[in-house]
Scaffold this motif. Sequence first.
Motif, PDB file in Angstrom:
ATOM      1  N   THR A 144      45.428 -33.594  42.033  1.00  0.00           N
ATOM      2  CA  THR A 144      46.825 -33.230  42.251  1.00  0.00           C
ATOM      3  C   THR A 144      46.969 -31.806  42.763  1.00  0.00           C
ATOM      4  O   THR A 144      47.971 -31.463  43.372  1.00  0.00           O
ATOM      5  CB  THR A 144      47.648 -33.375  40.952  1.00  0.00           C
ATOM      6  OG1 THR A 144      46.994 -32.628  39.927  1.00  0.00           O
ATOM      7  CG2 THR A 144      47.745 -34.831  40.539  1.00  0.00           C
ATOM      8  N   THR A 160      42.537 -42.306  37.555  1.00  0.00           N
ATOM      9  CA  THR A 160      43.363 -43.508  37.716  1.00  0.00           C
ATOM     10  C   THR A 160      42.469 -44.743  37.675  1.00  0.00           C
ATOM     11  O   THR A 160      41.328 -44.671  38.134  1.00  0.00           O
ATOM     12  CB  THR A 160      44.115 -43.503  39.062  1.00  0.00           C
ATOM     13  OG1 THR A 160      43.164 -43.328  40.095  1.00  0.00           O
ATOM     14  CG2 THR A 160      45.156 -42.420  39.120  1.00  0.00           C
ATOM     15  N   ASN A 197      41.957 -38.646  40.892  1.00  0.00           N
ATOM     16  CA  ASN A 197      43.108 -38.412  41.758  1.00  0.00           C
ATOM     17  C   ASN A 197      43.467 -36.934  41.632  1.00  0.00           C
ATOM     18  O   ASN A 197      44.004 -36.500  40.626  1.00  0.00           O
ATOM     19  CB  ASN A 197      44.267 -39.324  41.330  1.00  0.00           C
ATOM     20  CG  ASN A 197      45.426 -39.268  42.312  1.00  0.00           C
ATOM     21  OD1 ASN A 197      45.369 -38.567  43.309  1.00  0.00           O
ATOM     22  ND2 ASN A 197      46.490 -39.994  41.999  1.00  0.00           N
TER      23      ASN A 197
END
Length: 290
Positions: free
Chosen positions: A124, A108, A122
């Motif tokens: 997940t 990001t 980021n």
Amino acid sequence: MRASDIVKRRWALVPLLLILAAFILSMLCIFAGSKRGYLEEANLFTVNTSMLGRTTLDASKSSSSILKSIKNTIQKDVNEVVSDVAKTLNIHDFYSAHILDYCEGYYTPTPVANLTSQPSKNITHCSNQTSFFHFDPGAVIQSELKPGVNLTDLSWPSAIEDGVHAVEGATDVMFVLYFIGAASTGAALTAALVGVRDVWRYSAITCLVLSSLAFGSLLLASSIATILIGKVVKAINEHGNDIGVYAYKGETFIGMTWAATLLVLVTGFMYSYEFLRERRGLGKSGGDFE
Ligand SMILES: *[C@@H]1O[C@H](CO)[C@@H](O)[C@H](O)[C@H]1NC(C)=O
Ligand SMILES: *[C@@H]1O[C@H](CO)[C@@H](O)[C@H](O)[C@H]1NC(C)=O
Ligand SMILES: *[C@@H]1O[C@H](CO)[C@@H](O)[C@H](O)[C@H]1NC(C)=O
């Protein structure tokens, strides 16, 4: 209590703190990457797949309609400069390998740095932690790819798979050595704690033996890890850069594992000094229990 005893006790805290630090570091090396990327920086290596297929899909002659529509999307993206090919393919921007699992996620705000913003990871998802874990990026990516798309459509080189499979045996040995290293460091820490309270006269020799064992295992584990990371990253970059795949070494992990090894070595020296001093003391005057 005599003043010299107090000084002695203060000094006994130094190796105790060092072995405590070594224990924490070795546990972090093993368990990094659990629960949604806790201590993600301590990965073995990261594979950047954000641009996977950008060049190869263009050249691909396949007539499947799914591939065609993906190709169109990517070409549109290229014109708009900002592009995340990985999302179009349904895969992730990066995959990072740890000792017990792998994590995946997106960069990001975008995978590519510009003048004002740096990409950050980021996470997940991380896989379940398992012992004797082997990370196979090709297999993971294949399992995520949009239905109708294959690794072969992306010209995924078999040399990457060969490189990854070649180190599986060494990975298992490394896992066992980290386990022994962390366990004996923990045992040395326990012995040192007992020793500080002066209730057990064999503490120094026990700590010396345990920290030697810990040093041997961590030295081997760190060497194997360093070599193994170098080999996998080299294989991926050598064969993957052409199709938009890049790999980076986990410098934080390498720093942490060698720091733990060094701390255990220093502690070992301190305990051997302590042991020799105790023996001399015992021979001369009946020891510390006068
Ligand atoms: C990921 O790889 C692409 C090239 O494929 C590169 O432009 C980008 O900067 C890389 N991103 C990161 C965060 O390393
Ligand atoms: C850099 O990327 C950010 C996030 O995508 C964007 O908001 C910004 O305008 C970009 N800056 C430049 C100079 O392109
Ligand atoms: C990270 O991902 C989650 C879900 O995928 C999203 O909700 C969150 O906004 C993302 N964080 C950043 C900083 O982009």
